[in-house]
Scaffold this motif. Structure first.
Motif, PDB file in Angstrom:
ATOM      1  N   UNK A  42     -36.307  97.060  23.651  1.00 37.68           N
ATOM      2  CA  UNK A  42     -35.237  97.273  22.684  1.00 37.68           C
ATOM      3  C   UNK A  42     -34.989  96.046  21.844  1.00 37.68           C
ATOM      4  N   UNK A  43     -33.707  95.866  21.459  1.00 39.39           N
ATOM      5  CA  UNK A  43     -33.300  94.748  20.608  1.00 39.39           C
ATOM      6  C   UNK A  43     -32.061  94.101  21.200  1.00 39.39           C
ATOM      7  N   UNK A  44     -32.023  92.763  21.150  1.00 35.83           N
ATOM      8  CA  UNK A  44     -30.913  91.998  21.718  1.00 35.83           C
ATOM      9  C   UNK A  44     -30.470  90.947  20.711  1.00 35.83           C
ATOM     10  N   UNK A  98     -24.978  91.789  21.874  1.00 33.51           N
ATOM     11  CA  UNK A  98     -25.052  93.240  21.711  1.00 33.51           C
ATOM     12  C   UNK A  98     -26.485  93.665  21.510  1.00 33.51           C
ATOM     13  N   UNK A  99     -26.706  94.968  21.624  1.00 33.73           N
ATOM     14  CA  UNK A  99     -28.056  95.452  21.418  1.00 33.73           C
ATOM     15  C   UNK A  99     -28.224  96.895  21.795  1.00 33.73           C
ATOM     16  N   UNK A 100     -29.464  97.302  21.817  1.00 32.50           N
ATOM     17  CA  UNK A 100     -29.831  98.676  22.173  1.00 32.50           C
ATOM     18  C   UNK A 100     -31.164  98.647  22.895  1.00 32.50           C
ATOM     19  N   UNK A 101     -31.235  99.298  24.041  1.00 36.74           N
ATOM     20  CA  UNK A 101     -32.494  99.434  24.751  1.00 36.74           C
ATOM     21  C   UNK A 101     -32.778 100.917  24.942  1.00 36.74           C
ATOM     22  N   UNK A 135     -31.335 105.908  25.509  1.00 37.51           N
ATOM     23  CA  UNK A 135     -30.601 104.914  24.719  1.00 37.51           C
ATOM     24  C   UNK A 135     -29.448 104.334  25.527  1.00 37.51           C
ATOM     25  N   UNK A 136     -29.407 103.015  25.587  1.00 34.30           N
ATOM     26  CA  UNK A 136     -28.258 102.293  26.127  1.00 34.30           C
ATOM     27  C   UNK A 136     -27.809 101.304  25.065  1.00 34.30           C
ATOM     28  N   UNK A 137     -26.613 101.502  24.557  1.00 39.54           N
ATOM     29  CA  UNK A 137     -26.049 100.652  23.513  1.00 39.54           C
ATOM     30  C   UNK A 137     -24.952  99.809  24.141  1.00 39.54           C
ATOM     31  N   UNK A 138     -24.934  98.523  23.844  1.00 39.20           N
ATOM     32  CA  UNK A 138     -23.972  97.638  24.495  1.00 39.20           C
ATOM     33  C   UNK A 138     -23.537  96.527  23.548  1.00 39.20           C
ATOM     34  N   UNK A 160     -22.983 107.928  30.846  1.00 39.48           N
ATOM     35  CA  UNK A 160     -21.718 107.248  31.118  1.00 39.48           C
ATOM     36  C   UNK A 160     -21.377 106.231  30.039  1.00 39.48           C
ATOM     37  N   UNK A 161     -20.080 105.948  29.943  1.00 38.65           N
ATOM     38  CA  UNK A 161     -19.537 104.834  29.173  1.00 38.65           C
ATOM     39  C   UNK A 161     -18.874 103.873  30.160  1.00 38.65           C
TER      40      UNK A 161
END
Length: 405
Positions: free
Chosen positions: A152-154, A167-170, A195-198, A222-223
């Motif tokens: 993903x991206x960080x 933050x990012x998305x994997x 997708x996990x967005x954080x 989940x959130x």
């Protein structure tokens, strides 16, 4: 980002000699780590298999470029990983060191290549591709022969004094003993997600006090909201008291299933010269266990060698002792022992589940001479439970790190 995209970024950067050679090449570094890992897990209950026992050799080659000059610096990192089976007897596979084969054993060898393109401007960096990192909301695991990674991206931003944003998305995870990326799921919860967005941040109010707030969303599962507070108070010469508080709230996302969990964790550690005495408490509330990405590490004070003590309604206490032998003139030698006891676990319709785990960790790293950076670590654990597995476990790890340039 695919491996071809990362290679394209490398070719572009290296084709600009005026930019690349100053920092891209000059600040690059490479290292080789050799990791020899013996794993033995002895199952103690009568209806279980006897044991999981394997021995393997790992090679971890890490190559990191610097950044090109200019407002936007460009670089690339590459990690080559190779695992070789040394021993895995009949019926003893499944240690997590090696991938499974089709006959119920383990493969003789496996290899993986992880590539990451990176960009820097000011005090901010963006990494795209293979990611191995730790944060309160999601962390990659490195407890076996080869480390796990995400795809993903960080983004890390430190433009404001004392404030760190991340933050990012994997979209995929590559487990320790896997060569392929796969969809993510939630430990104990199940489901599949791509997708996990954080995102979140940590602010240091003083050199001793910092707080953080983070959010993560495993799409359709989940959130999670996570708050942290840490304080380190000096108590005099060679003494300090560290307070570590953690609070998480998790709920469902999408239509996968209803989900409700609140997790409270607290750890106090008193340090005196080479000694450290710790006491921890962790409490799960709600109708579900604590959710986190399977094959990753949860940010829980009682997540230890084997268990996470994150079952429904579970309460757990930890007692820990560490000693650094540098205090008596033996640098490189460390010792740790801890005990965690959990109860009130909901098993069926009753809250009568109990479990405990005891860990011992002894490590030594050679500090100088021809064997400098040679390390040996022994990890021992015992687990007993009235609703899960009873087991004893030993891990013996020999490691050697060599800087290539």
């Amino acid at each position: 980002m695919t491996q071809n995209n990362c290679l394209t970024a490398l070719l572009i950067a290296s084709s600009l000699p005026g930019l690349a050679h100053a920092g891209f090449i000059g600040d690059s570094k490479g290292s080789l780590e050799l990791r020899n890992f013996y794993f033995n897990r002895d199952f103690r209950q009568p209806d279980a298999r006897d044991k999981a026992e394997e021995w393997a050799q790992g090679f971890l080659l890490r190559l990191e470029s610097g950044y090109t000059d200019g407002t936007l610096g460009v670089g690339i990192d590459a990690t080559g990983l190779l695992g070789l089976k040394l021993d895995s007897g009949d019926g003893t596979a499944g240690s997590g060191l090696l991938p499974a084969d089709r006959a119920g054993g383990s493969q003789d060898e496996y290899a993986k290549l992880d590539l990451t393109a990176k960009f820097r401007t000011g005090k901010s960096t963006l990494r795209i591709g293979s990611l191995a990192f730790r944060s309160p909301i999601v962390s990659s695991n490195d407890s076996r022969l080869l480390p796990a990674s995400f795809r993903g991206a960080l983004l890390n931003v430190q433009e404001i004094d004392r404030l760190t944003l991340q933050g990012g998305r994997i979209d995929r995870i590559k487990a320790n003993n896997s060569t392929d990326y796969s969809e993510m799921s939630a430990s104990r919860i199940g489901g599949d997600s791509d997708a996990f967005v954080f995102g979140g941040g940590d602010y240091r109010f003083t050199p001793e006090l910092s707080a953080g707030l983070h959010y993560g969303n495993l799409q359709d599962i989940y959130q999670q909201y996570y708050g942290t507070l840490t304080h380190l108070k000096a108590l005099g010469a060679g003494q300090s008291l560290k307070t570590d508080l953690r609070l998480a709230k998790s709920r469902e996302d999408g239509s996968f299933r209803d989900l409700d969990n609140q997790a409270l964790g607290a750890m106090l550690t008193y340090s005196l010269n080479g000694h450290a005495f710790g006491a921890g408490y962790q409490r799960m509330s709600g109708d579900d266990p604590f959710p986190y990405i399977a094959s990753s590490d949860p940010y829980l004070v009682n997540f230890i060698q084997i268990n996470d003590f994150a079952n429904v309604d579970e309460r757990s206490w930890q007692a820990r002792y560490d000693y650094n032998f540098a205090a008596i003139g033996l640098p490189g030698l460390t010792f740790m022992s801890r005990y965690v006891s959990g109860d009130n676990v909901r098993v069926g319709a009753r809250n009568d589940g109990k479990e405990w785990e005891r860990n011992t960790d002894i490590a030594y790293v050679v500090q100088q001479g021809p064997l400098q950076n040679l390390g040996i670590r022994w990890r021992n654990a015992s687990v007993r439970s009235n609703f899960g597995n009873d087991l004893n476990e030993n891990r013996l790890i020999l490691s050697y790190s060599l800087a290539l340039w």
